[in-house]
Design an enzyme around this catalytic site. Structure first.
Site, PDB file in Angstrom:
ATOM      1  N   ASP A 142       0.871  -1.177   0.000  1.00  0.00           N
ATOM      2  CA  ASP A 142       0.000   0.000   0.000  1.00  0.00           C
ATOM      3  C   ASP A 142       0.907   1.226   0.000  1.00  0.00           C
ATOM      4  OD1 ASP A 142       1.018   0.222   2.543  1.00  0.00           O
ATOM      5  OD2 ASP A 142      -0.893   0.002   3.573  1.00  0.00           O
ATOM      6  N   SER A 143       0.340   2.414  -0.108  1.00  0.00           N
ATOM      7  CA  SER A 143       1.169   3.605  -0.275  1.00  0.00           C
ATOM      8  C   SER A 143       1.578   4.229   1.050  1.00  0.00           C
ATOM      9  CB  SER A 143       0.390   4.643  -1.069  1.00  0.00           C
ATOM     10  OG  SER A 143      -0.689   5.121  -0.284  1.00  0.00           O
ATOM     11  N   GLY A 144       0.992   3.765   2.133  1.00  0.00           N
ATOM     12  CA  GLY A 144       1.255   4.370   3.430  1.00  0.00           C
ATOM     13  C   GLY A 144       0.248   5.463   3.757  1.00  0.00           C
ATOM     14  N   GLY A 145      -0.501   5.903   2.765  1.00  0.00           N
ATOM     15  CA  GLY A 145      -1.468   6.982   2.966  1.00  0.00           C
ATOM     16  C   GLY A 145      -2.482   6.663   4.049  1.00  0.00           C
ATOM     17  N   PHE A 146      -3.056   5.486   3.981  1.00  0.00           N
ATOM     18  CA  PHE A 146      -4.104   5.114   4.923  1.00  0.00           C
ATOM     19  C   PHE A 146      -3.610   5.184   6.370  1.00  0.00           C
ATOM     20  CE2 PHE A 146      -6.771   2.151   7.315  1.00  0.00           C
ATOM     21  CZ  PHE A 146      -8.024   2.633   6.993  1.00  0.00           C
TER      22      PHE A 146
ATOM     23  N   ASP B  99      -2.768   8.290  -1.653  1.00  0.00           N
ATOM     24  CA  ASP B  99      -4.104   8.892  -1.702  1.00  0.00           C
ATOM     25  C   ASP B  99      -4.557   9.300  -0.305  1.00  0.00           C
ATOM     26  OD1 ASP B  99      -4.330   6.275  -0.671  1.00  0.00           O
ATOM     27  OD2 ASP B  99      -6.457   6.217  -1.178  1.00  0.00           O
TER      28      ASP B  99
ATOM     29  N   GLN C 186     -11.435   7.313  -5.162  1.00  0.00           N
ATOM     30  CA  GLN C 186     -12.042   7.793  -3.915  1.00  0.00           C
ATOM     31  C   GLN C 186     -13.408   8.396  -4.268  1.00  0.00           C
ATOM     32  OE1 GLN C 186     -11.202   7.248  -0.871  1.00  0.00           O
ATOM     33  NE2 GLN C 186      -9.122   6.454  -1.060  1.00  0.00           N
TER      34      GLN C 186
ATOM     35  N   GLY D 223     -11.612   3.989   0.350  1.00  0.00           N
ATOM     36  CA  GLY D 223     -12.625   4.772   1.051  1.00  0.00           C
ATOM     37  C   GLY D 223     -13.926   4.045   1.306  1.00  0.00           C
TER      38      GLY D 223
ATOM     39  N   ASP E 256      -7.967  -7.418   0.307  1.00  0.00           N
ATOM     40  CA  ASP E 256      -7.011  -7.641   1.393  1.00  0.00           C
ATOM     41  C   ASP E 256      -7.677  -7.198   2.683  1.00  0.00           C
ATOM     42  OD1 ASP E 256      -6.629  -4.587   1.045  1.00  0.00           O
ATOM     43  OD2 ASP E 256      -5.554  -5.065   2.879  1.00  0.00           O
TER      44      ASP E 256
ATOM     45  N   CYS F   5     -13.800 -28.059   6.782  1.00  0.00           N
ATOM     46  CA  CYS F   5     -12.517 -27.439   6.414  1.00  0.00           C
ATOM     47  C   CYS F   5     -11.412 -28.489   6.356  1.00  0.00           C
ATOM     48  CB  CYS F   5     -12.155 -26.355   7.428  1.00  0.00           C
ATOM     49  SG  CYS F   5     -10.578 -25.565   7.108  1.00  0.00           S
TER      50      CYS F   5
ATOM     51  N   CYS G  90      -8.075 -27.772   6.452  1.00  0.00           N
ATOM     52  CA  CYS G  90      -6.788 -27.182   6.837  1.00  0.00           C
ATOM     53  C   CYS G  90      -6.076 -28.044   7.874  1.00  0.00           C
ATOM     54  CB  CYS G  90      -6.982 -25.753   7.369  1.00  0.00           C
ATOM     55  SG  CYS G  90      -7.456 -25.644   9.104  1.00  0.00           S
TER      56      CYS G  90
ATOM     57  N   CYS H  30      -7.853 -28.087  11.293  1.00  0.00           N
ATOM     58  CA  CYS H  30      -9.096 -28.862  11.371  1.00  0.00           C
ATOM     59  C   CYS H  30      -8.861 -30.361  11.147  1.00  0.00           C
ATOM     60  CB  CYS H  30     -10.114 -28.313  10.373  1.00  0.00           C
ATOM     61  SG  CYS H  30     -10.682 -26.663  10.819  1.00  0.00           S
TER      62      CYS H  30
ATOM     63  N   HIS I  77      -6.129 -21.708  10.273  1.00  0.00           N
ATOM     64  CA  HIS I  77      -7.499 -22.016   9.871  1.00  0.00           C
ATOM     65  C   HIS I  77      -8.166 -20.834   9.160  1.00  0.00           C
ATOM     66  CE1 HIS I  77     -11.657 -23.156   9.722  1.00  0.00           C
ATOM     67  NE2 HIS I  77     -11.924 -21.961  10.230  1.00  0.00           N
TER      68      HIS I  77
HETATM   69 ZN   LIG Z   1      -9.721 -25.308   9.237  1.00  0.00          ZN
END
Ligand SMILES: [Zn+2]
Length: 369
Positions: A93-97, A147, A189, A216, A266, A304, A306, A309, A335
């Site tokens: 990310d740009s660091g803006g947030f 941004d 935005q 945003g 993300d 699941c 994984c 699980c 998980h």
């Molecule tokens: Zn799992």
């Protein structure tokens, strides 16, 4: 072009689509969820474990890496991929947030943002040029334009001025960006105003970015409003470029985002709540720390596959969390990430089979918010 996007299948009834993202560090099918590795590590997970779960791209935070260990050090180490031993995709990310989230610790001008570090109070300045320079040094496959995330709520006049400045900043990022092996995405935005979203999209398209993020949203507004904005904004974006919805990572929002035609997501949500003892399942969330699970010897989610699980019970995981054992955090994180990555895979399959709406209906029958 550092990355290219290929549309594989468009759902016949909704905006949902399956595509393929070609990057310098591999080819990934979309829609995709990117686990967050703020400090150049997805907390509690090794790169091999992430790969085993099928993670294609991870996100790392420019603000944090700029402060510690510093982008120069990462560049000296050979770039972020080499530094953290991750040979698949990375987006920064740009660091803006983060900078804008500092509240009273920062000051915005047309030139950029002056802020104080949340770690030691030291003074720093981040501008479109600086954010681009830092991201070029880190060396991710995809980097983001600097941004301002319009806060919610914001009045129309503030949102308009902020959005127009974000576009001017995006143009400066584009000029400052010289690495040919990196893609730069613009960020749409416009707050919760459709006319401003339209304006933002049109101005950014004129600058021709490799992909477009929608920023945003998921900033405290009611979900129906977020969906209204997506419904309005996504169709305005070019269909031959990837679309990225920032900061969204709960199953219901991923599902709806995909329906509107989003390709990338993300969020720190799955890993953060995992460490607090909350796990995600196809039926909704479980607070695994609760007493009701003390003698529950079933897996977190029987459906699941994984590592967690396949091997461990709710009772055991609860015990580890109650006794603050590190392994407990690893099990819940494993998980949650596996669950979301698999959920994306199932959505891709449903779109390819042209049964996305049926998949969505089935999800909502079982899922409890
Ligand atoms: Zn799992």
């Amino acid at each position: 072009m550092a990355i290219t996007y290929e549309l594989i299948k468009q759902c016949s009834k909704t905006g949902a689509r399956v595509g393929r993202l070609y990057t310098p560090h591999g080819v990934f099918d979309t829609p995709i969820f990117m686990p967050v590795g703020t400090q150049a590590t997805v907390k509690a997970m090794s790169p091999d474990e992430l790969k085993e779960m099928g993670a294609g791209i991870i996100l790392s935070n420019t603000y944090h890496l700029y402060l510690r260990p510093g982008h120069d050090l990462v560049a000296e180490a050979g770039g972020l991929h080499k530094f953290m031993q991750w040979d698949r995709g990375i987006l920064t990310d740009s660091g803006g947030f983060q900078v804008f989230s500092l509240g009273p610790l920062r000051k915005i001008t047309e030139e950029g943002v002056t802020f104080r570090s949340h770690i030691d109070g030291s003074k720093h300045f981040l501008s479109p040029e600086k954010a681009t320079e830092v991201q070029m040094a880190l060396g991710a496959d995809i980097i983001m334009a600097f941004d301002e995330c319009v806060p919610y709520p914001a009045d129309h006049e503030y949102a308009r001025q902020s959005t127009q400045r974000t576009t001017r900043w995006a143009e400066r990022c584009k000029k400052a960006h010289t690495r040919k092996d990196q893609a730069l995405f613009g960020i749409v935005q416009g707050g919760m105003y459709k006319d401003l979203r339209t304006m933002s999209v049109q101005d950014l398209i004129a600058l021709d970015f490799s992909g477009y993020a929608i920023g945003g949203l998921s900033v405290g507004e009611p979900k129906p409003l977020m969906y209204e904005m997506l419904d309005h904004t996504v169709p305005l974006l070019p269909s031959n470029k990837p679309r990225y919805l920032m900061g969204v990572g709960t199953p219901d929002c991923l599902l709806e985002g995909v329906m509107y035609g989003i390709d990338m997501f993300d969020c720190v949500f799955p890993t953060r709540v995992a460490r607090n003892g909350t796990v995600m399942t196809s039926r909704g969330r479980l607070v695994i720390k609760n007493a009701e699970f003390s003698r529950d010897f079933r897996p977190i989610d029987p459906e699941c596959g994984c590592y967690t699980c396949r091997n461990f019970s709710r009772a055991y995981i609860r015990h580890l969390l109650k006794t603050e054992e590190i392994f407990g955090l690893r099990l819940t994180t494993t998980h949650n990430l596996h669950f979301l990555l698999n959920f994306m895979k199932e959505m891709r399959k449903a779109i390819l089979d042209d049964r996305f709406l049926a998949f969505r209906e089935e999800f909502w029958t079982h899922y409890r918010k």
